[in-house]
Design an enzyme around this catalytic site. Sequence first.
Site, short mmCIF file in Angstrom:
data_model
loop_
_atom_site.label_atom_id
_atom_site.label_comp_id
_atom_site.label_asym_id
_atom_site.label_seq_id
_atom_site.Cartn_x
_atom_site.Cartn_y
_atom_site.Cartn_z
N LYS B 46 8.68 -4.60 20.27
CA LYS B 46 7.85 -5.00 19.46
C LYS B 46 6.44 -5.08 20.11
O LYS B 46 6.61 -5.09 21.52
CB LYS B 46 8.36 -6.39 19.33
CG LYS B 46 9.06 -6.58 17.97
CD LYS B 46 9.05 -7.99 17.52
CE LYS B 46 9.57 -8.24 16.32
NZ LYS B 46 9.29 -7.74 15.23
N SER B 47 5.39 -5.29 19.49
CA SER B 47 4.10 -5.16 20.09
C SER B 47 3.73 -6.40 21.06
O SER B 47 4.35 -7.46 20.34
CB SER B 47 2.95 -5.15 19.28
OG SER B 47 2.76 -3.66 18.82
N ASN B 70 4.45 -5.49 5.07
CA ASN B 70 4.76 -6.71 5.96
C ASN B 70 3.48 -7.01 6.77
O ASN B 70 2.66 -6.36 6.97
CB ASN B 70 5.83 -6.12 7.27
CG ASN B 70 5.24 -5.61 8.42
OD1 ASN B 70 4.75 -6.13 9.34
ND2 ASN B 70 5.12 -4.24 8.37
N ALA B 71 3.70 -8.48 7.09
CA ALA B 71 2.42 -8.72 8.05
C ALA B 71 3.14 -9.92 8.97
O ALA B 71 3.22 -11.05 8.37
CB ALA B 71 1.30 -9.59 7.14
N CYS B 130 -2.76 -1.94 14.25
CA CYS B 130 -2.21 -2.79 13.34
C CYS B 130 -3.03 -3.25 12.24
O CYS B 130 -4.17 -3.82 12.58
CB CYS B 130 -1.75 -3.99 13.94
SG CYS B 130 -0.57 -5.29 13.06
N ILE B 191 2.38 7.73 12.05
CA ILE B 191 0.99 6.69 12.04
C ILE B 191 1.80 5.00 11.99
O ILE B 191 2.82 5.04 11.98
CB ILE B 191 0.61 6.86 10.49
CG1 ILE B 191 1.80 6.82 9.32
CG2 ILE B 191 -0.27 8.19 10.43
CD1 ILE B 191 1.31 7.07 8.03
N GLY B 244 8.37 6.39 7.19
CA GLY B 244 9.08 6.49 6.18
C GLY B 244 10.30 7.55 6.39
O GLY B 244 10.92 8.10 5.45
N GLY B 265 11.96 3.26 11.70
CA GLY B 265 11.76 1.85 11.66
C GLY B 265 12.70 1.27 10.19
O GLY B 265 13.93 0.97 10.21
#
Lengths: 279, 304
Positions: B46-47, B70-71, B130, B191, B244, B265
Amino acid sequence: MSQKFKNIRRRNVHIEDIIEETLNVKTILFRDKFCQLAKPGQYVMIWIPGIDEIPMSISVRNRLSLSGVTVEQVGEATEELFKKTLGDIIGIRGPFGNWFQPNTGNVALVSGGTGIASLFPLIETLIKTSAKIVAVLGFKSLKEIIFLNRIRKLLSDKRYHRIIVTTEDGSYGQKGLATDVVSSLLKKETFKMIYTCGPELMMRRVFDLAEESRTHIQVCLERIIRCSVGLCGSCFIGEYRVCKEGLVLSSEQLRQVKDEFGTFKRDFNGVKMHFKTTH
Amino acid sequence: MPFDISMHIAGLNLRNPTMLAAGILGMTGLSLRKVWNAGAGAVVTKSISFQPRLGYKNPTIVDVGYGFLNAMGIPNPGVYEYVEEAKIAISEGELVIIVSLYGNTPLEFAKMARIVETAGVNAVELNLSCPHVKLGGMEIGTNPTIIDKIVKTVKKHINIPVFTKLTPNISDIKTIARAAEDAGSDGIVAINTVKAMAIDVESGRPLLANKYGGLSGPAIKPIALRCVYEIAQSVNIPVIGCGGITDWKDAIEFFLAGASAIQIGTAIAYKDVNIFGEIIKGIKCYLKRKGYNNIKEIVGLSHT
């Protein structure tokens, strides 16, 4: 892909009925075909627009074709949910997660507080598999007792089933903790399976007692759940994602995570939060 | 003899060209190991930021049918706490771990990079892309001058490879890819998610608590593929394709477009971590059937 995963899409439902269980516990009922088919132990994500989205175990299935969740007023989101009334709209996704595996023969259910709400659908399933059920329901006091009448109705056949209620202050049933009852039960009889849901420290104690007596157990866990589809990693215990591989973990799985189970869970930022022993 | 699909990228020896994408699972050391054990060639965390971040309130993720919006708000325990998780992941030996970093200033990126390098991780990935954080993220990732500063500063402070993850939310991704290469980046990851939103028609409110989020999953694959194709034409450093990828065919498309490795992902929501094994198997079958000896032979083949 979209067909198979339709239940994970959010949809809006109207609140069609509300059962006031206690002063700060309500069961909120809505109509949803996916929830009606939920397995015991599964949960839904409830969205309160503008506030939050929270995981809730399904406590009612198919009550006059309504499903429901039992909400205890504990924080901002549940407080807002509490303000909702008949006809109001909430968003739901799910049901998610695995479920309790029913067993035949002598089984025990152990709940603490509102944990009984998650176990209730399991009782409905178990009476069909002709299990002999001992339900040990622990509460803090008389005024926090929920679901007892419904359970009495389901387990009315006293030849097979027993209900033992404990309260910490002795205001109803046996005075003490549900885990004390479990400890003495396990000295006298054997169970094919123990199912438990409640505060994690209580469940850890039940797990330890079950291990000592070589009894299988299924535990319903609570962790921070965000995505609920096994992506974001907020809910890990050991190598298990509670949102997807849980909420129900078996004895074998719990042994893998015994350093975490009942010791700590992770906060929203992933930092370990240790459980506080109160007893 | 088993078919060899190992890859050598920017000094990293990967047993296969699949990686766990940043932001997925990866919050704990054991979760990274789970993905490694499922077959991934490398895992990206994770970042991680310098200070702990709680992230946003739910809803943080919305299924829009053709992908997820997502956010999360980059929830993480901060770099000092996170290195302990990274060490748990590394303790098993073989595992290749890339730490995704999210900072506010070039020096902050560099400080974090040093801390994780000391902990023994294999590489860092700079999250300059992000789409749903206020400071840093995409805002810095669309500016070639800032990218140059960050990459140069990080490179000056560490010896392990530095990958730069780019945003597609820009009119010309080639410019920022070149800026990253010129600054010394060892590879490009393309990306990150595409800035997007969804609105609930009943309440009239945006579904995400943060209103905006990043779109991932099958919906963005054609965008990601186009970006990888364009970047591969404009830089000489390896490109890691991300966006994707859901099956082996998607993976092959990215190799043909010029990617030397791929990240997975969102597809984990559809196929769980078994997807790594499935894609690896599919890649091997494809290479065999087409008579290729290794992946290198098909990287960028669609350009010729």
